[in-house]
Scaffold this active site. Sequence first.
Site: not given
Length: 598
Positions: A134, A257, A259, A269, A272, A303, A369, A411
């Site tokens: 990730f 955030q 994404h 979404l 990732e 991100r 996100h 994050r």
Amino acid sequence: MSLRLPDATATRRRPRTHDLDALVVGAGGAGLYAALELKRDLGPEARIGVISKLYPSRSHTAAAQGGVCAALGNTEEDNWEWHWFDTVKGGDYLVDQDAAEVMCRDAVETIINLEHLGLPFNRTPEGLIDQRRFGGHTRNHGEGPVRRACYAAVRTGHHILQTLYEQCIRHEVAFYDEYQVLDLQMPDGVGGPVTGVIGYQLATGEVHSFLAKSVLFATGGFGKIFKVTSNAHTLTGDGVAIVYRRGLPLEDMEFYQFHPTGMYKLGFLLSEAMRGEGGFLVNGKGERFMERYAPTMKDLASRDVVSRSIYQEIAAGRGIDGKDFVHLDVRHLGAEVLNKKLPDMSGFIRTYFGIEPLTDLVPIQPTAHYAMGGIPTDLDGHALADERGTRVPGLYAAGECACVSVHGANRLGTNSLLDILVFGRRAGVAMADEVRRAPDPQPDAVAERAVLAGLAELLEGMEGERPAVIRAELQETMFAKCGVYRNGALLEEAQADLRRLRERARHLCVQDKGRRYNTDLVEALELGFLLDCAEATVDSALARTETRGGHAREDFPDRDDVEWLKHTFAFRWSEGAPPRMAYRPVTITKFPPKPRVY
Ligand SMILES: Cc1cc2nc3c(=O)[nH]c(=O)nc-3n(C[C@H](O)[C@H](O)[C@H](O)COP(=O)(O)OP(=O)(O)OC[C@H]3O[C@@H](n4cnc5c(N)ncnc54)[C@H](O)[C@@H]3O)c2cc1C
């Protein structure tokens, strides 16, 4: 003309009261883990309640796809200290390092504990929990990507939620499903103690008073302040707004955030995990542009970095056909990976775009996100009353609505599921301790009356605007003026827009006057919460004159550690007036701030 309003008057009745030892608001992963811990700690006789506006298994935790990380080192060498470093660096050094240390160290035991509770993780051929890559998770402080995310296909969150829910049922936690909490009970005012909450039962339209010796808010995020978002319709920031309205601070709200891989225009979404398994981004010229922005981590940079890179490509005219999106290429992953390891995402692409990921490029754009900010807490989930760290007796927060802060300014993927588990559980332990010592809770008659009057006013109003119209304008403003890139002029416009929208929201028309499942009324209530969250976000963003993590200011493009290595605390002191800002130093224990390169 006289109008009969039987349903409106029903909300005027004295609320029914429920007496509990501890109360959890929110049945996502954070809330359920806390409830389970409370039962285990206090024993079967303890009266532990979970209130949720949704049926528990519909909480957004169920939508989490890609995984939950822990440095198990099952498929390649790993170390919890490397995870700790990645979390601090990923958060652009705004992370409180003591909190991140707790999270990354406890991660290993937490995952093993979940497995023992029954969570069906994917396995390696040897039978260990399998792990995948990730963004931002590296080997040896940034040498290259590492496999750290434990997963159950792409339904990791779903399985976490089901596992914890089953355990809560087994331990006889009392569930109050489809009750929407509208206020705290805080009879002595701002400093607390918090003695319960006021809830609105969606099925009957009745108001209920819940009293408890300790209360946890685990109400999730507020992505619905933005037009394009991965978040469910229900993520309207209720808990965050309720705390703010009561004069308690919100921390680091400017850090939101985006994404990188939302489905173009839809915002849904594409995890990732698609890049973790080897997918990559290409621009309109067919270039793998992330190689230029992040030479080592490429598409698996953090991100904020990837989302900004996409916007820069688009701004330079290298979007697809010059438009505002780029492509995700997963064609080379093959049917085995796409259908077995990433089945849901492949399904979304086929269903919503009508294209085939094995042969077609997938149009993507950054989508709102995750809220890094929220209700400030200490390491045990105690909500804080100020930037000096004073606790609010009886009040706790955990999960996405809280800010510990383990995510700082940005994050890392898979760190949220970890955060809700580690800090949900810790809050449960701390609450159990408080339940043993706290006096019997006293009701807050003023809050009861205010909730009843507010509902009656909304139901009796015959003229005004539809909440959905104002909400759409709010979301448009936030996405256009407080999105991936911000600047002072745009943020001031957003501030003025929000002031006008708040004024218009004073006169809402709730057309449904009924009592049962009045979603029209719920939308009006949630609009109020969204406005509060948006206001705190914009004002905090305007005040922070630097670029850090998820907060990118075009007019202040550099990180400024001299002035801004500190957390924002926004306090509302009067509705409609700009909040008062205070600041708290970042806790740095091991990793001194460095320039961030991937
Ligand atoms: C599509 C998607 C994919 C994701 N994938 C990942 C991933 O792979 N890995 C990862 O780490 N993170 C991921 N995340 C982020 C992560 O899932 C969330 O941050 C996390 O699950 C939040 O959990 P929570 O317990 O804080 O809240 P939620 O699961 O959002 O639950 C909130 C609860 O609060 C209740 N509630 C809210 N308001 C009220 C009210 N007024 N009264 C009563 N109840 C209320 C709701 O009913 C619900 O039960 C993803 C998020 C999304 C949107």
